[in-house]
Design an enzyme around this catalytic site. Structure first.
Site, PDB file in Angstrom:
ATOM      1  N   ARG A  75     -13.512   5.240  37.112  1.00  0.00           N
ATOM      2  CA  ARG A  75     -12.901   4.165  36.330  1.00  0.00           C
ATOM      3  C   ARG A  75     -11.509   4.618  35.855  1.00  0.00           C
ATOM      4  NH1 ARG A  75     -11.480   6.951  32.747  1.00  0.00           N
ATOM      5  NH2 ARG A  75     -12.413   7.532  30.750  1.00  0.00           N
ATOM      6  N   ARG A  88      -6.523   7.033  17.232  1.00  0.00           N
ATOM      7  CA  ARG A  88      -7.523   7.895  16.601  1.00  0.00           C
ATOM      8  C   ARG A  88      -7.018   9.314  16.440  1.00  0.00           C
ATOM      9  NH1 ARG A  88     -11.681   6.559  19.923  1.00  0.00           N
ATOM     10  NH2 ARG A  88     -11.547   8.456  21.174  1.00  0.00           N
ATOM     11  N   GLU A 171     -10.128  13.412  34.965  1.00  0.00           N
ATOM     12  CA  GLU A 171     -11.298  14.039  34.350  1.00  0.00           C
ATOM     13  C   GLU A 171     -12.482  13.876  35.301  1.00  0.00           C
ATOM     14  OE1 GLU A 171     -12.953  13.748  29.963  1.00  0.00           O
ATOM     15  OE2 GLU A 171     -13.932  12.240  31.198  1.00  0.00           O
ATOM     16  N   ALA A 183     -27.375  10.343  29.430  1.00  0.00           N
ATOM     17  CA  ALA A 183     -26.052  10.057  28.846  1.00  0.00           C
ATOM     18  C   ALA A 183     -25.823   8.553  28.687  1.00  0.00           C
ATOM     19  CB  ALA A 183     -24.952  10.684  29.702  1.00  0.00           C
TER      20      ALA A 183
HETATM   21  P1  GTP Z   1     -13.361  12.310  24.198  1.00  0.00           P
HETATM   22  O1  GTP Z   1     -12.394  12.106  23.089  1.00  0.00           O
HETATM   23  O2  GTP Z   1     -14.642  11.504  24.038  1.00  0.00           O
HETATM   24  O3  GTP Z   1     -12.753  12.109  25.548  1.00  0.00           O
HETATM   25  O4  GTP Z   1     -13.854  13.809  24.090  1.00  0.00           O
HETATM   26  P2  GTP Z   1     -13.076  15.176  24.379  1.00  0.00           P
HETATM   27  O5  GTP Z   1     -11.649  14.919  24.660  1.00  0.00           O
HETATM   28  O6  GTP Z   1     -13.424  16.167  23.302  1.00  0.00           O
HETATM   29  O7  GTP Z   1     -13.726  15.646  25.738  1.00  0.00           O
HETATM   30  P3  GTP Z   1     -15.223  15.941  26.140  1.00  0.00           P
HETATM   31  O8  GTP Z   1     -15.094  16.764  27.390  1.00  0.00           O
HETATM   32  O9  GTP Z   1     -16.059  16.500  25.039  1.00  0.00           O
HETATM   33  O10 GTP Z   1     -15.823  14.501  26.496  1.00  0.00           O
HETATM   34  C1  GTP Z   1     -15.237  13.713  27.466  1.00  0.00           C
HETATM   35  C2  GTP Z   1     -16.190  12.637  27.905  1.00  0.00           C
HETATM   36  O11 GTP Z   1     -17.494  13.156  28.175  1.00  0.00           O
HETATM   37  C3  GTP Z   1     -16.440  11.502  26.931  1.00  0.00           C
HETATM   38  O12 GTP Z   1     -15.425  10.539  26.973  1.00  0.00           O
HETATM   39  C4  GTP Z   1     -17.777  10.959  27.448  1.00  0.00           C
HETATM   40  O13 GTP Z   1     -17.603  10.186  28.630  1.00  0.00           O
HETATM   41  C5  GTP Z   1     -18.502  12.231  27.836  1.00  0.00           C
HETATM   42  N1  GTP Z   1     -19.253  12.758  26.689  1.00  0.00           N
HETATM   43  C6  GTP Z   1     -18.929  13.797  25.914  1.00  0.00           C
HETATM   44  N2  GTP Z   1     -19.855  13.987  24.958  1.00  0.00           N
HETATM   45  C7  GTP Z   1     -20.804  13.031  25.141  1.00  0.00           C
HETATM   46  C8  GTP Z   1     -22.026  12.697  24.467  1.00  0.00           C
HETATM   47  O14 GTP Z   1     -22.437  13.315  23.491  1.00  0.00           O
HETATM   48  N3  GTP Z   1     -22.731  11.645  24.965  1.00  0.00           N
HETATM   49  C9  GTP Z   1     -22.316  10.926  26.046  1.00  0.00           C
HETATM   50  N4  GTP Z   1     -23.073   9.909  26.451  1.00  0.00           N
HETATM   51  N5  GTP Z   1     -21.175  11.207  26.706  1.00  0.00           N
HETATM   52  C10 GTP Z   1     -20.421  12.233  26.249  1.00  0.00           C
HETATM   53 MG    MG Z   2     -13.133  10.316  27.234  1.00  0.00          MG
END
Ligand code: GTP
Ligand code: MG
Length: 236
Positions: A75, A88, A171, A183
């Site tokens: 996506r 944010r 990503e 998830a």
């Molecule tokens: P974001 O601000 O959410 O993008 O997080 P980040 O920049 O800290 O990166 P991270 O690698 O932790 O997470 C990136 C993406 O992984 C998220 O946008 C989600 O798609 C997925 N993700 C991370 N943590 C979770 C979780 O606890 N539950 C679910 N369902 N998805 C998660």
């Molecule tokens: Mg994300």
């Protein structure tokens, strides 16, 4: 690059397709074009990376008689989600800010059958000399407190356009079918959290399910390995 500036092109019609009476200021139209162009580039980056994954999957399926990759989803982040995320994080809302600060405008999710496939796919991508690894988060070896598991990579790949080569960030989330199932439900909980009086109970249950799933993923891998060992023994 100027490919979308032709005022007659279909691409442009979609941007300036507003009622005659509305006068859209020129700078805004220019920004809209630039944004549309950036989104097109992210879409192309996804396509390039998907092709790389398809090549790997095809090669391995011939060699090992099974596919390491079950499914690839992708996506491009929606404009509203881009603005929300920048806001944010207290960052300025602009195209430059988006490309500099957001790693997940282009996102690919690779769903594998088995745990070891995840690391095999990640390693094969890492070995490709036109894939630059920007960051890795291994939420499988180090699960999140809520139970979330997945292998995350931020990569940069070159995309060749008519007049330039651009390194585009994508990503990549690699996970098993079971992790993906978990998830998806967890994601639903996040959106509904405020409304749910009993969301704490649900969180606890979800965390328990994450453990069961992790355990099942390991057992499934062990079963596959046993079957493979039997096949090797039979063929000797
Ligand atoms: P974001 O601000 O959410 O993008 O997080 P980040 O920049 O800290 O990166 P991270 O690698 O932790 O997470 C990136 C993406 O992984 C998220 O946008 C989600 O798609 C997925 N993700 C991370 N943590 C979770 C979780 O606890 N539950 C679910 N369902 N998805 C998660
Ligand atoms: Mg994300």
């Amino acid at each position: 690059m100027n490919i979308s500036m032709n005022p007659n092109s279909e691409l442009n019609q979609s941007i300036v397709n507003v009622p005659n009476l509305v006068q859209v200021p020129d700078p805004l139209i220019k920004q809209a074009y630039q944004f549309q162009e950036a989104m097109m580039m992210y879409t192309c980056a996804i396509r390039e990376l998907k092709t790389k994954l398809e090549v790997l999957n095809d090669e391995l399926s011939v060699r090992n008689s099974r596919n390491p990759i079950e499914l690839v989803k992708s996506r491009v982040k929606k404009p509203i989600s881009i603005v929300e995320k920048l806001q944010r994080r207290g960052l300025s809302i602009s195209l430059e800010s988006m490309t500099e600060n957001l790693d997940d405008v282009a996102g690919i999710r690779v769903i594998c059958s088995f745990l070891d496939d995840i690391y095999a796919v990640a390693e094969m991508l890492t070995r490709q000399d036109d894939v630059h690894i920007i960051a890795i988060k291994d939420y499988i070896r180090h699960p999140k407190a809520n139970g979330y598991r997945s292998y995350h990579m931020i990569v940069e790949i070159p995309v060749f356009f008519s007049d330039q080569k651009k390194w585009m960030r994508v990503e990549v989330q690699i996970r098993t079918i079971a992790m993906d199932f978990w998830a998806s439900l967890d994601h639903q909980l996040k959106y509904k959290k405020e409304m749910e009086a009993n969301s704490e109970d649900i969180s606890i249950e979800l965390r328990e399910c994450a453990e069961v799933i992790a355990n099942t993923d390991e057992r499934m891998l062990n079963i596959r390995k046993k079957i493979e060992a039997q096949e090797i023994a039979l063929n000797k």
